[in-house]
Design an enzyme around this catalytic site. Sequence first.
Site, PDB file in Angstrom:
ATOM      1  N   TYR A  57       0.852  -1.193   0.000  1.00 34.83           N
ATOM      2  CA  TYR A  57       0.000   0.000   0.000  1.00 34.83           C
ATOM      3  C   TYR A  57       0.886   1.239   0.000  1.00 34.83           C
ATOM      4  O   TYR A  57       1.393   1.679   1.023  1.00 34.83           O
ATOM      5  CB  TYR A  57      -0.946   0.012   1.203  1.00 34.83           C
ATOM      6  CG  TYR A  57      -1.948  -1.127   1.240  1.00 34.83           C
ATOM      7  CD1 TYR A  57      -2.231  -1.890   0.112  1.00 34.83           C
ATOM      8  CD2 TYR A  57      -2.636  -1.435   2.407  1.00 34.83           C
ATOM      9  CE1 TYR A  57      -3.151  -2.929   0.148  1.00 34.83           C
ATOM     10  CE2 TYR A  57      -3.569  -2.471   2.452  1.00 34.83           C
ATOM     11  CZ  TYR A  57      -3.810  -3.214   1.319  1.00 34.83           C
ATOM     12  OH  TYR A  57      -4.728  -4.240   1.379  1.00 34.83           O
ATOM     13  N   PRO A 203     -15.717  -3.731   2.450  1.00 33.74           N
ATOM     14  CA  PRO A 203     -16.956  -3.947   3.213  1.00 33.74           C
ATOM     15  C   PRO A 203     -18.069  -2.985   2.832  1.00 33.74           C
ATOM     16  O   PRO A 203     -19.248  -3.316   2.994  1.00 33.74           O
ATOM     17  CB  PRO A 203     -16.517  -3.732   4.672  1.00 33.74           C
ATOM     18  CG  PRO A 203     -15.283  -2.890   4.582  1.00 33.74           C
ATOM     19  CD  PRO A 203     -14.602  -3.315   3.321  1.00 33.74           C
ATOM     20  N   GLY A 207     -17.026   2.401  -1.116  1.00 29.51           N
ATOM     21  CA  GLY A 207     -17.828   3.627  -1.069  1.00 29.51           C
ATOM     22  C   GLY A 207     -19.178   3.517  -1.768  1.00 29.51           C
ATOM     23  O   GLY A 207     -20.100   4.266  -1.473  1.00 29.51           O
TER      24      GLY A 207
HETATM   25  N1  LIG Z   1      -6.728  -8.378   0.661  1.00 35.57           N
HETATM   26  C1  LIG Z   1      -6.946  -7.636  -0.387  1.00 35.57           C
HETATM   27  O1  LIG Z   1      -6.669  -8.018  -1.514  1.00 35.57           O
HETATM   28  C2  LIG Z   1      -7.532  -6.273  -0.192  1.00 35.57           C
HETATM   29  C3  LIG Z   1      -8.008  -5.545  -1.295  1.00 35.57           C
HETATM   30  C4  LIG Z   1      -8.552  -4.285  -1.061  1.00 35.57           C
HETATM   31  C5  LIG Z   1      -8.619  -3.780   0.234  1.00 35.57           C
HETATM   32  N2  LIG Z   1      -8.135  -4.523   1.275  1.00 35.57           N
HETATM   33  C6  LIG Z   1      -8.205  -4.035   2.665  1.00 35.57           C
HETATM   34  O2  LIG Z   1      -9.561  -3.808   2.968  1.00 35.57           O
HETATM   35  C7  LIG Z   1      -9.733  -2.488   3.491  1.00 35.57           C
HETATM   36  C8  LIG Z   1     -11.112  -2.006   3.121  1.00 35.57           C
HETATM   37  O3  LIG Z   1     -11.220  -1.847   1.721  1.00 35.57           O
HETATM   38  P1  LIG Z   1     -11.359  -0.414   1.052  1.00 35.57           P
HETATM   39  O4  LIG Z   1     -10.845   0.578   2.018  1.00 35.57           O
HETATM   40  O5  LIG Z   1     -10.741  -0.413  -0.272  1.00 35.57           O
HETATM   41  O6  LIG Z   1     -12.899  -0.345   0.761  1.00 35.57           O
HETATM   42  P2  LIG Z   1     -14.167   0.047   1.646  1.00 35.57           P
HETATM   43  O7  LIG Z   1     -13.842   0.040   3.091  1.00 35.57           O
HETATM   44  O8  LIG Z   1     -15.302  -0.770   1.167  1.00 35.57           O
HETATM   45  O9  LIG Z   1     -14.448   1.521   1.145  1.00 35.57           O
HETATM   46  C9  LIG Z   1     -13.521   2.569   1.293  1.00 35.57           C
HETATM   47  C10 LIG Z   1     -13.936   3.692   0.372  1.00 35.57           C
HETATM   48  O10 LIG Z   1     -15.213   4.138   0.748  1.00 35.57           O
HETATM   49  C11 LIG Z   1     -15.190   5.515   1.089  1.00 35.57           C
HETATM   50  N3  LIG Z   1     -15.897   5.623   2.366  1.00 35.57           N
HETATM   51  C12 LIG Z   1     -15.549   5.054   3.541  1.00 35.57           C
HETATM   52  N4  LIG Z   1     -16.458   5.356   4.493  1.00 35.57           N
HETATM   53  C13 LIG Z   1     -17.391   6.125   3.902  1.00 35.57           C
HETATM   54  C14 LIG Z   1     -18.570   6.744   4.366  1.00 35.57           C
HETATM   55  N5  LIG Z   1     -18.966   6.614   5.631  1.00 35.57           N
HETATM   56  N6  LIG Z   1     -19.310   7.469   3.492  1.00 35.57           N
HETATM   57  C15 LIG Z   1     -18.920   7.592   2.199  1.00 35.57           C
HETATM   58  N7  LIG Z   1     -17.800   7.028   1.695  1.00 35.57           N
HETATM   59  C16 LIG Z   1     -17.037   6.308   2.543  1.00 35.57           C
HETATM   60  C17 LIG Z   1     -13.741   5.896   1.257  1.00 35.57           C
HETATM   61  O11 LIG Z   1     -13.522   7.208   0.784  1.00 35.57           O
HETATM   62  P3  LIG Z   1     -13.003   8.344   1.814  1.00 35.57           P
HETATM   63  O12 LIG Z   1     -11.545   8.113   1.958  1.00 35.57           O
HETATM   64  O13 LIG Z   1     -13.372   9.593   1.123  1.00 35.57           O
HETATM   65  O14 LIG Z   1     -13.753   8.137   3.109  1.00 35.57           O
HETATM   66  C18 LIG Z   1     -13.034   4.864   0.392  1.00 35.57           C
HETATM   67  O15 LIG Z   1     -12.895   5.347  -0.915  1.00 35.57           O
HETATM   68  C19 LIG Z   1      -8.567  -1.722   2.857  1.00 35.57           C
HETATM   69  O16 LIG Z   1      -8.301  -0.517   3.550  1.00 35.57           O
HETATM   70  C20 LIG Z   1      -7.472  -2.731   2.932  1.00 35.57           C
HETATM   71  O17 LIG Z   1      -6.908  -2.732   4.229  1.00 35.57           O
HETATM   72  C21 LIG Z   1      -7.600  -5.753   1.068  1.00 35.57           C
END
Ligand SMILES: NC(=O)c1ccc[n+]([C@@H]2O[C@H](COP(=O)([O-])OP(=O)(O)OC[C@H]3O[C@@H](n4cnc5c(N)ncnc54)[C@H](OP(=O)(O)O)[C@@H]3O)[C@@H](O)[C@H]2O)c1
Length: 274
Positions: A57, A203, A207
């Site tokens: 990352y 999760p 977004g």
């Molecule tokens: N193992 C894997 O291959 C893999 C792949 C992807 C991710 N991950 C892990 O999983 C974690 C979660 O995935 P993710 O962060 O990509 O996706 P996510 O948690 O589903 O969504 C994050 C996105 O949603 C927005 N968001 C978050 N809270 C919000 C809210 N309350 N209202 C509106 N928009 C909101 C964020 O933008 P803002 O920044 O503007 O809030 C960000 O762009 C990652 O941080 C990483 O640690 C693992």
Amino acid sequence: MTFAIGGDLPVHRLGYGAMQLTGPGIWGPPRDHDEAIRVLRRAVELGVDFIDTADSYGPNVSEELIREALHPYPEGLVIATKAGLTRTGPGQWHPVGRPEYLRQQAELSLRRLGLERIDLFQLHRIDSQVPLADQLGALVELQKDGKIRHIGLSEVSVAQLTEARGYAEIVSVQNLYNVSNRQSEDVLDYAAAEGIGFIPWYPIATGELARPGGPLDALAAQTGATPAQLALAWLLKRSPVMLPIPGTSSVAHLEENLAARTVELTDEQYASLV
Ligand SMILES: NC(=O)c1ccc[n+]([C@@H]2O[C@H](COP(=O)([O-])OP(=O)(O)OC[C@H]3O[C@@H](n4cnc5c(N)ncnc54)[C@H](OP(=O)(O)O)[C@@H]3O)[C@@H](O)[C@H]2O)c1
């Protein structure tokens, strides 16, 4: 609401994913460094004791920010990192599972995070060009050397998870899973039956599930909770082994998301989303 990772690492079931702290395409520094630091500190202040990150990352950036914001770490904070994906540019990810590479990445993560042992070290992707026994063999060696405590996997099938358990004790699996994408339902069911932690990435569908006009709107109007909170509350109710790690780069979204801990869906409301 806690889950004991590997039976001996209890964490609260709503964690924080630190991937979104980096630049666009999960590449380079954040647009707002100080807000990234505030997000990490606020997460811990609000009781988060499980933070997910990876060497890739940024690369490095997410782990460096975690150290800058939180080191020396409070007692009980579990930082889970990963290795096994190399980066060649924004949005580009390539599996590399050669044992010496995985070992190098663990050593570098230890150094960047300022840790003597990594509590949960996850193989980010299985490299199809390297025998799985060798990839996990490298992690078992790291475990024997005291460099990592527990081993997890990411984006695996039930067959791969079963095979991997023949080479190492696997305590967690991190697969894409949310209310609108349940392609890993069988892996979740297997993990739940075996007491393996299931860490759903995306999760809130990166977004999408938080935006108005989505599948959670009706329930949001009914309950007063926001769509993002409902997406997280649904996951928490779905299984006791579920460990969501919503990601955000903003303190406001972090606070909104963590308040999902107090959103209790009735069985009827839960069923309306199944
Ligand atoms: N193992 C894997 O291959 C893999 C792949 C992807 C991710 N991950 C892990 O999983 C974690 C979660 O995935 P993710 O962060 O990509 O996706 P996510 O948690 O589903 O969504 C994050 C996105 O949603 C927005 N968001 C978050 N809270 C919000 C809210 N309350 N209202 C509106 N928009 C909101 C964020 O933008 P803002 O920044 O503007 O809030 C960000 O762009 C990652 O941080 C990483 O640690 C693992």
